[in-house]
Scaffold this motif. Structure first.
Motif, short mmCIF file in Angstrom:
data_model
loop_
_atom_site.label_atom_id
_atom_site.label_comp_id
_atom_site.label_asym_id
_atom_site.label_seq_id
_atom_site.Cartn_x
_atom_site.Cartn_y
_atom_site.Cartn_z
N PHE A 9 41.20 -8.72 18.41
CA PHE A 9 40.80 -8.16 17.12
C PHE A 9 40.96 -6.65 17.11
CE2 PHE A 9 38.91 -12.25 16.25
CZ PHE A 9 38.99 -12.34 14.87
N CYS A 181 43.57 -12.09 10.04
CA CYS A 181 43.17 -12.34 11.42
C CYS A 181 43.19 -13.84 11.68
CB CYS A 181 41.76 -11.80 11.68
SG CYS A 181 41.56 -10.03 11.38
N TYR A 258 44.84 -15.10 19.63
CA TYR A 258 44.62 -14.33 18.41
C TYR A 258 45.96 -13.79 17.92
CZ TYR A 258 43.35 -10.32 15.47
OH TYR A 258 43.26 -9.42 14.44
N SER A 260 47.45 -11.30 14.41
CA SER A 260 47.14 -10.59 13.17
C SER A 260 48.43 -10.33 12.40
CB SER A 260 46.43 -9.27 13.45
OG SER A 260 47.30 -8.36 14.10
#
Length: 340
Positions: A9, A181, A258, A260
């Protein structure tokens, strides 16, 4: 590096400046040495760069940097100390005859919050640090933690400050910024962001290969892409399309995967936003996806987000809306799906 894994993040900082510059270059006159000094305070470095007539784009060891004549955007992940860039950037801009007129700081909820160093130890600490770093002229300030009602475990943190209560009428109010995200990526697709051991390729060459095999290059075919693959895994890219940018960052490890996606565009894009979001969701197939939309336009943009994602099996589980001085409306939408 976080104790349990890498923090994907990002923290995102956007600073706007005003002032007269006969050459029209503004912040683009900052030397590379000055930028390196700022990034050293943040604890990251430049790994690739590309520019055009409108702005300069840098891929960082921890995400991205964009430098326009009157604004600068830095987005960093991991345990970087992004807010330590504020003071040196203001100083460098002042030396160019530019004055800070606006600030926007945003981030999602960290996967490993206990691993973050000060001032990112909490949103309260971040806000206090910003309050102390910004000039008193930016007197219109607001800080909010936005929660989707059904997914309170993930929040969107927003701080804005401006020297005016409303957006400059000379600024293009039809523009939007989308910050996406994604977590719990499809494990098969995530493997495409791992490099083969001893592949003998540079980060640039391996990055181009990942851009091609994953379909990232098709998200916006008009964009010039600057990409980089990390060893043994991870990927970053910046795309430039005229005066608009896009960027993708991927942390593919199992357990804390993750990705983005961020872009800026016009509300009159003829459906380009919806098409890009569909392609992004298909590249990563996340189990959880949040989308923050910032715009001074009406609800058309963020309503397109839901319309683009729900047909793909990503159901909107919650939505939060708030207004910010000289920034506009921020809409935070959270989506989830179940693996079969």
């Amino acid at each position: 590096m976080a104790v349990s894994g890498f923090e994907g993040f990002e923290k995102r900082l956007e600073l706007h400046f005003s002032g007269d510059d006969p050459a029209g270059l503004g912040l683009r006159r900052l030397s590379f040495e000055s930028l390196e000094e700022v990034l050293q305070a943040v604890q990251c470095t430049v790994v690739a760069a590309v520019g055009n007539h409108y702005f300069d784009s840098y891929v960082l060891s921890e995400s991205s940097l964009f430098v326009y004549p009157s604004k600068i955007i830095i987005k960093t992940c991991g345990t970087t100390q992004l807010l330590k860039s504020v003071a040196p950037l203001i100083d460098h801009a002042n030396n160019l005859g530019l004055t800070l007129s606006g600030c926007r700081y945003t981030r999602g909820s960290f996967i490993f919050p206990m691993a973050q160093p000060y001032p990112h130890t909490s949103f309260r600490d971040e806000v206090v640090f910003l309050e102390e770093s910004l000039p008193a002229s930016l007197c219109f300030r607001k800080a909010t933690v936005m929660n989707s009602q059904k997914l309170s475990s993930h929040s969107w943190h927003v701080f804005t400050a401006s020297d005016e209560p409303r957006m400059d009428p000379n600024m293009a109010e039809e523009l939007y910024t989308i910050e996406v995200c994604m977590t719990e990526l499809d494990c098969v697709l995530a493997r495409k962001f791992f490099r083969r051991p001893n592949d003998g390729k540079s980060g640039d060459a391996a990055g181009k290969e990942m851009t091609e095999i994953t379909g990232i290059g098709d998200i916006n075919p008009n964009a010039i892409i600057c990409d980089f693959a990390f060893d043994p895994c991870g990927y970053s890219m910046n795309g430039i399309d005229g005066d608009q940018y896009s960027t993708i960052h991927v942390t593919p490890e199992d357990g804390y995967s993750y990705a983005s996606f961020e872009c800026v565009g016009s509300v009159y894009d003829g459906g380009l936003l919806a098409e890009m979001l569909k392609k992004v969701a298909q590249v990563f197939r996340p189990a959880k996806m949040s989308v923050s939309t910032t715009t001074c336009a009406g609800p058309e943009v963020w309503s397109r987000v839901k319309g683009a994602l729900e047909p793909l099996g990503l159901k909107c589980r919650g939505c939060a809306v708030d207004e910010f001085p000289a920034t506009g409306t921020v809409v935070f939408q959270a989506f989830t799906t179940r693996r079969k």
